[in-house]
Design a protein around this motif. Structure first.
Motif, PDB file in Angstrom:
ATOM      1  N   TYR A 167     -20.011  40.774  89.172  1.00  0.00           N
ATOM      2  CA  TYR A 167     -20.835  41.026  90.931  1.00  0.00           C
ATOM      3  C   TYR A 167     -22.707  41.808  89.647  1.00  0.00           C
ATOM      4  N   GLN A 168     -23.245  41.314  90.484  1.00  0.00           N
ATOM      5  CA  GLN A 168     -24.824  42.545  90.170  1.00  0.00           C
ATOM      6  C   GLN A 168     -24.633  43.372  90.347  1.00  0.00           C
ATOM      7  N   GLU A 183     -25.352  46.077  93.548  1.00  0.00           N
ATOM      8  CA  GLU A 183     -23.834  45.508  94.047  1.00  0.00           C
ATOM      9  C   GLU A 183     -23.423  46.363  94.656  1.00  0.00           C
ATOM     10  N   ARG A 184     -22.679  45.862  95.856  1.00  0.00           N
ATOM     11  CA  ARG A 184     -22.067  47.260  96.812  1.00  0.00           C
ATOM     12  C   ARG A 184     -20.612  46.846  96.526  1.00  0.00           C
ATOM     13  N   SER A 189     -21.601  51.039  94.222  1.00  0.00           N
ATOM     14  CA  SER A 189     -22.270  50.397  93.601  1.00  0.00           C
ATOM     15  C   SER A 189     -22.092  49.781  92.249  1.00  0.00           C
TER      16      SER A 189
END
Length: 393
Positions: free
Chosen positions: A60-61, A64-65, A121
């Protein structure tokens, strides 16, 4: 990060864990934080939205959610933690929005739910992150670990770092019965910026059974797919054939009631075998608890035979049977999925397995007075002075 936790709408996650110190009853480890070494009947599974198996390591970034899922095989109180790279720990369930952390048996929960008033997030820093789910048959007193202050929506966790969390949780679970609690972990990586993958040719066809990313083919998987009528039982491949431990595996989307599936191919073996649905879920849960799911669980090893559907026995129970190098899994809707191994399994199968007067197992094989034992619908198997004894109910 701290401001995000106090927000009315968003909790930011970021988890990076280090090794844990030793404890008395609970097993503390760098891989799983805290583990019940008795392998209780109670089980909990945790996963992220990018890896429903809970055995992978998706990326994930930052910002990001993310959503997190969990499921228990029995009614339990569940607590979900994360530990950030800087050692700060968050408890994101229960929270003010979802303060009832009692989860019914077999109920899958997703956080946040579709109608939830908050979001999750991914927070920084970048690195290898981990989630911890703790399930207990009794509500735990965790006042020494976290507290809700004033009107804040997410609790403040008092301990810092994996070592302190593991130690604090081990003190909490120590008075509980050996089969009264369990844990599970899930992993994901956090990246600081979007990573641009190298250009890839557009696939001209879907991934084929046994197809590796370099274009080579695992012949044993191709043979297994044909043998099992894979289009009717395995469905379509969702990944390439990928190295796992000292062998290979490939995931499939399953067909109807069969559920998600994998083909497993141990190095040195000329054959590949499938594991489906509830058997696959338990197989991967054992691997996660034992080694973080980087290889098969040692108590079972690689699949060594095709799964079998077991017709209704004398107790009216139906289910599945999976055979592995070192043991077996028996799964039924009525009782759950349990492992057997060694002389206990040999004696059980010698009587006819689930079709005998013993019926299906009702719990995992377990240690009793330093020897192996197992309980079934119609009786028990005990090891007494090194000899197997079988008892009817």
């Amino acid at each position: 990060m701290r401001d995000s936790i106090r927000s009315l709408s968003t909790l930011t996650l970021g988890v990076l864990l280090s090794g844990a110190a030793g404890a008395s009853d609970a097993k503390l480890s760098a891989q799983s934080i805290i583990v019940n070494p008795t392998q209780p009947d109670l089980s909990v599974q945790v996963w992220t939205n990018r890896d429903a198996s809970g055995a992978g390591n998706p990326t994930y970034q930052i910002g990001e959610r993310i959503s997190v899922g969990l499921k228990t095989n029995a009614a339990a109180y569940v607590y979900l933690f994360n530990v950030n790279a800087d050692g700060a720990i968050d408890l994101f369930f229960p929270n003010r929005y979802e303060d009832n952390n009692y989860v019914a048996a077999g109920t899958a929960r997703v956080f946040p739910a579709g109608d939830a008033a908050y979001n999750l997030s991914v927070g920084g820093p970048a690195g290898q992150d981990k989630l911890l789910a703790l399930a207990s048959t009794t509500k735990l007193s965790l006042d020494d670990i976290f507290r809700f202050e004033g009107q804040q929506d997410f609790a403040t966790v008092k301990v810092k770092g994996q070592d302190d969390l593991a130690q604090a949780l081990s003190i909490t679970v120590n008075p509980l019965p050996a089969d009264g609690w369990t844990t599970d972990t899930a992993f994901f990586r956090v990246a600081t910026a979007a990573q641009t993958p190298a250009p890839q040719p557009t696939p001209t066809a879907r991934i084929q059974p046994g197809q590796r990313q370099d274009g080579s083919i695992d012949g044993a998987m191709v043979d297994a797919y044909a043998r099992l009528k894979g289009g009717e039982s395995l469905g379509n491949a969702t990944t390439y054939a990928t190295p796992w431990g000292d062998g290979w595996w490939q995931k499939f989307n399953g067909v109807g009631a069969y559920g998600d599936a994998v083909l497993l191919h141990a190095n040195g073996s000329s054959r590949s075998y499938a594991v489906h649905g509830r058997l696959l879920e338990r197989y991967l849960a054992l691997a996660r608890a034992e080694n973080g799911a980087v290889r098969p669980p040692s108590r079972l090893g690689w699949a060594a035979g095709d799964e079998k559907v077991i017709p209704q026995n004398r107790y009216g129970t139906t289910g599945l049977y999976g055979f592995f190098q070192n043991g077996a899994l028996y799964g039924s809707e009525k009782y759950g999925t349990f492992w057997l191994t060694g002389p206990v399994l040999k004696a059980y199968q010698g009587l006819g397995g689930s079709g005998s007067f013993l019926g299906f197992p009702t719990r995992d094989q377990y240690s009793l007075n330093g020897a192996w034992a197992a309980d079934f619908e119609g009786g028990t198997i005990r090891t007494v002075n090194g000899a197997i004894k079988i008892y009817r109910k």
